[in-house]
Design a protein around this motif. Sequence first.
Motif, PDB file in Angstrom:
ATOM      1  N   GLY A 196       0.809  -1.210   0.000  1.00 56.17           N
ATOM      2  CA  GLY A 196       0.000   0.000   0.000  1.00 56.17           C
ATOM      3  C   GLY A 196       0.841   1.257   0.000  1.00 56.17           C
ATOM      4  O   GLY A 196       0.531   2.229  -0.706  1.00 56.17           O
TER       5      GLY A 196
ATOM      6  N   TRP B 264       1.138   4.099  -3.077  1.00 59.63           N
ATOM      7  CA  TRP B 264       0.887   5.532  -2.902  1.00 59.63           C
ATOM      8  C   TRP B 264       2.101   6.372  -3.287  1.00 59.63           C
ATOM      9  O   TRP B 264       1.963   7.419  -3.928  1.00 59.63           O
ATOM     10  CB  TRP B 264       0.498   5.782  -1.446  1.00 59.63           C
TER      11      TRP B 264
ATOM     12  N   THR C 251       3.861  10.057  -6.151  1.00 59.90           N
ATOM     13  CA  THR C 251       4.449  11.261  -5.577  1.00 59.90           C
ATOM     14  C   THR C 251       5.688  11.641  -6.380  1.00 59.90           C
ATOM     15  O   THR C 251       6.247  10.807  -7.110  1.00 59.90           O
ATOM     16  CB  THR C 251       4.836  11.039  -4.108  1.00 59.90           C
TER      17      THR C 251
END
Length: 524
Positions: free
Chosen positions: A204, A208, A212
């Motif tokens: 996870g 994510w 970025t």
Amino acid sequence: MVAQLISLRWALFANGLKRNVWQLVGVIVGALYVVGLLVLAGVGLAALGAHDLELASIVAVLACALMTLGWLVIPVFFTGMDGSMDPQRFALFPIKPGTLAAGLLLAGFIGVPGVATLLFFWLTSLAYLHEPLALALSLVCALGSALVAQLLARTGTAIATTFAARRGVREVASILLFLPIFFLGPAIASLAENAEAVGRALPGVAGWIRFTPFGAFAGVPASVAQHDVEGALACLAVGLVTLVVLWWVYSRMLKRAIVTPPRVKAAAGIKGLGWFSRFPATPWGAVAARSLTYWIKDPRYAASLAIVPMLVILYAFIIPNITSEIPQFALILGPLVGMLLGFSISADISYDSTAFALHVLTGVRGVADRLGRVVALLCIGLPLTLIASVVPPIASGSWELLPASLGAGLGTLFVSGGLASVASARWTYAVPLPGESPFKTPQGAGARMALTQSALMVAVAVVAAPAIGLFIATLITGSALLGWLTLVVGLLWGAGVLVLGVRIGGRWMEAREPELMQAVMLNR
């Protein structure tokens, strides 16, 4: 022009190695160490990719993100570490800001850190050896990750330099940014204890992070390897936008730095004599007053004091989560704080820089110089060492260990201060100049500094062995008699070493004043 800037950076790097043997040794050792780590990382990723491609892609994304984040944070500590390619040096040359920005950006890859970073990003491609498309994309995206890392480093450094124009801001920021690095080891140990939970959270987190700026380019081949075309396109878009935005910000800040370079504001006017009015009007009193002023106002000395609360936080909050032996760990705070504080004056002549000429020209005796610096150290070190030695036994309810803790803490402080008084009069090395970041490592000084400091630490441990040995024996046996014996031996032995160190250091200083003056001038 870009090629000329790159060649200039290479010439400066090569000439620095030729001029300084210690720098050459440090670069060779550092390069061998980095190559070893990169080879291990590459082989590990290749093996992991052959066994579990999904896990290998997660590791690759997280590793690239951490490397990129490191380039944003770490250079702030070493602002001005290599001033040879500062933008202000090119202000008088007819170079377009865009050309200068591109040249300085690419020149940042010259050197062990830059080359190692580029190789690291390329080696993460080994995770996709069995996925040809992902492998090709990874090799190309590695260049994007490296450019993002360099842009983040230069933009962050430019921002830090701008804020550093305000007196005191740089020092506070450097100490605050040092906290994550200081607690990195305990944090890793805590994560290792919860490896199962961390392993469940990694997919996870990686999913994510790939969206970025830190992991966008690394997320492109990872998404392709998982047949996530939409995710790969999104990661590519984030990476390209990041490059464009960072380039725009960096170009603007570089243009501003050339036209209006930051200026450090002068210190406010000082009223009265300060510490000079509180010490005797003697040579050692004047040296003590000046040294104590350094301890309070010079960030290079303040950085030593910042370690003390960090140690307290470390043992109060981190150690109980790792081990149940809380009293045993907490009781070493006294000797540890004493050793570090006494060690902090081992480079006092180097920290003086050209101000050491005052001692030479006024004919201050070596003993007076050494004594004054030790008195200033004790004004700061005695209260802190007493607190570190007294609080743990009382807090843990082990009152019987209080004498042993005091003896070990104060004895180590005296021994460390005595040996540091000798070392600073005998060996000098380049340190951050007045006004520079306390965490900066001057170019070419790393190997000599590490060797000198390591030898002094070993010497302190050996000479303080009588007090430390009795202290350990007291902890093991719990004998009250050994505890009081530790207190007596620690005070007497430590005081004797301190007096002897002041005398020997004073004699060496008087005998080597010309060499010391020459050394501090060369270390500028």
